[in-house]
Design a protein around this motif. Structure first.
Motif, mmCIF file in Angstrom:
data_model
loop_
_atom_site.group_PDB
_atom_site.id
_atom_site.type_symbol
_atom_site.label_atom_id
_atom_site.label_comp_id
_atom_site.label_asym_id
_atom_site.label_seq_id
_atom_site.Cartn_x
_atom_site.Cartn_y
_atom_site.Cartn_z
ATOM 1 N N GLY A 8 0.804 -1.221 0.000
ATOM 2 C CA GLY A 8 0.000 0.000 0.000
ATOM 3 C C GLY A 8 0.836 1.269 0.000
ATOM 4 N N VAL A 9 2.044 1.162 -0.529
ATOM 5 C CA VAL A 9 2.967 2.292 -0.545
ATOM 6 C C VAL A 9 2.656 3.211 -1.729
ATOM 7 C CG1 VAL A 9 5.402 2.916 -0.787
ATOM 8 C CG2 VAL A 9 4.764 0.928 0.564
ATOM 9 N N ASP A 10 2.702 4.523 -1.492
ATOM 10 C CA ASP A 10 2.562 5.505 -2.562
ATOM 11 C C ASP A 10 3.941 5.710 -3.181
ATOM 12 O OD1 ASP A 10 1.585 7.501 -4.239
ATOM 13 O OD2 ASP A 10 1.738 9.052 -2.705
ATOM 14 N N TYR A 11 4.090 5.399 -4.458
ATOM 15 C CA TYR A 11 5.401 5.469 -5.093
ATOM 16 C C TYR A 11 5.259 5.781 -6.570
ATOM 17 C CZ TYR A 11 4.432 0.922 -7.190
ATOM 18 O OH TYR A 11 3.867 -0.094 -7.922
ATOM 19 N N THR A 12 6.357 6.184 -7.154
ATOM 20 C CA THR A 12 6.479 6.321 -8.598
ATOM 21 C C THR A 12 7.712 5.555 -9.016
ATOM 22 O OG1 THR A 12 5.470 8.515 -8.593
ATOM 23 C CG2 THR A 12 6.802 7.938 -10.513
ATOM 24 N N SER A 13 7.556 4.713 -10.003
ATOM 25 C CA SER A 13 8.660 3.925 -10.517
ATOM 26 C C SER A 13 8.932 4.395 -11.944
ATOM 27 C CB SER A 13 8.255 2.445 -10.501
ATOM 28 O OG SER A 13 9.304 1.637 -10.939
ATOM 29 N N GLU A 14 10.173 4.744 -12.240
ATOM 30 C CA GLU A 14 10.511 5.259 -13.558
ATOM 31 C C GLU A 14 11.634 4.456 -14.196
ATOM 32 O OE1 GLU A 14 11.419 9.402 -13.545
ATOM 33 O OE2 GLU A 14 9.441 9.949 -12.800
ATOM 34 N N ILE A 15 11.533 4.295 -15.492
ATOM 35 C CA ILE A 15 12.576 3.685 -16.298
ATOM 36 C C ILE A 15 13.142 4.787 -17.193
ATOM 37 C CG2 ILE A 15 13.104 1.974 -18.077
ATOM 38 C CD1 ILE A 15 12.289 0.718 -15.419
ATOM 39 N N TYR A 16 14.429 4.903 -17.245
ATOM 40 C CA TYR A 16 15.083 5.900 -18.099
ATOM 41 C C TYR A 16 15.635 5.172 -19.318
ATOM 42 C CZ TYR A 16 14.747 9.220 -14.251
ATOM 43 O OH TYR A 16 14.286 10.061 -13.284
ATOM 44 N N PRO A 17 14.884 5.173 -20.421
ATOM 45 C CA PRO A 17 15.314 4.426 -21.611
ATOM 46 C C PRO A 17 16.708 4.856 -22.076
ATOM 47 C CG PRO A 17 13.065 5.224 -21.870
ATOM 48 C CD PRO A 17 13.620 5.874 -20.643
ATOM 49 N N GLY A 18 17.469 3.880 -22.511
ATOM 50 C CA GLY A 18 18.799 4.149 -23.037
ATOM 51 C C GLY A 18 19.869 4.306 -21.982
ATOM 52 N N THR A 19 19.518 4.133 -20.712
ATOM 53 C CA THR A 19 20.506 4.258 -19.643
ATOM 54 C C THR A 19 20.757 2.902 -18.999
ATOM 55 O OG1 THR A 19 18.862 4.727 -17.924
ATOM 56 C CG2 THR A 19 19.757 6.616 -19.119
ATOM 57 N N VAL A 20 21.858 2.827 -18.288
ATOM 58 C CA VAL A 20 22.188 1.637 -17.499
ATOM 59 C C VAL A 20 22.467 2.094 -16.069
ATOM 60 C CG1 VAL A 20 23.088 0.328 -19.463
ATOM 61 C CG2 VAL A 20 24.646 1.750 -18.125
ATOM 62 N N HIS A 21 22.531 1.134 -15.162
ATOM 63 C CA HIS A 21 22.785 1.456 -13.764
ATOM 64 C C HIS A 21 24.054 2.299 -13.643
ATOM 65 C CE1 HIS A 21 22.572 0.950 -9.444
ATOM 66 N NE2 HIS A 21 23.873 0.725 -9.462
ATOM 67 N N GLY A 22 23.963 3.379 -12.894
ATOM 68 C CA GLY A 22 25.105 4.254 -12.691
ATOM 69 C C GLY A 22 25.143 5.434 -13.647
ATOM 70 N N PHE A 23 24.054 5.653 -14.380
ATOM 71 C CA PHE A 23 24.050 6.679 -15.423
ATOM 72 C C PHE A 23 24.222 8.099 -14.912
ATOM 73 C CE2 PHE A 23 19.616 6.432 -14.205
ATOM 74 C CZ PHE A 23 19.181 7.745 -14.243
ATOM 75 N N THR A 24 24.089 8.327 -13.611
ATOM 76 C CA THR A 24 24.241 9.680 -13.061
ATOM 77 C C THR A 24 25.673 10.007 -12.669
ATOM 78 O OG1 THR A 24 23.730 8.967 -10.818
ATOM 79 C CG2 THR A 24 21.871 9.702 -12.180
ATOM 80 N N MET A 25 26.551 9.024 -12.742
ATOM 81 C CA MET A 25 27.932 9.218 -12.286
ATOM 82 C C MET A 25 28.817 9.589 -13.469
ATOM 83 S SD MET A 25 28.022 6.247 -9.341
ATOM 84 C CE MET A 25 28.756 5.105 -10.416
ATOM 85 N N SER A 26 29.267 10.841 -13.503
ATOM 86 C CA SER A 26 29.983 11.363 -14.666
ATOM 87 C C SER A 26 31.352 10.742 -14.890
ATOM 88 C CB SER A 26 30.117 12.879 -14.567
ATOM 89 O OG SER A 26 30.884 13.240 -13.436
ATOM 90 N N ASP A 27 31.879 10.040 -13.911
ATOM 91 C CA ASP A 27 33.208 9.448 -14.064
ATOM 92 C C ASP A 27 33.152 7.976 -14.477
ATOM 93 O OD1 ASP A 27 32.172 8.645 -11.623
ATOM 94 O OD2 ASP A 27 34.105 8.700 -10.599
#
Length: 58
Positions: free
Chosen positions: A12-31
């Protein structure tokens, strides 16, 4: 992701689940090779308003 959403629904959790097409795990890490600038921008565009809404009530 399906199992996670099912568990959150069952709890019963209120949540939003998103998929970022074309990305893989770690896509926010610029290095890393996974870095995706457009994905990072979308991430911040979604995360900062969530934090504003959530923390405004605390």
């Amino acid at each position: 992701l399906g199992e996670l959403n099912q568990a959150l629904d069952a709890a019963g959790v209120d949540y939003t689940s998103e998929i970022y097409p074309g990305t893989v795990h770690g896509f926010t890490m610029s290095d890393t090779d996974a870095f995706d600038p457009a994905g990072l921008q979308r991430h911040w565009d979604r995360l900062l308003p969530l934090l504003d809404r959530t923390l405004a009530g605390s």
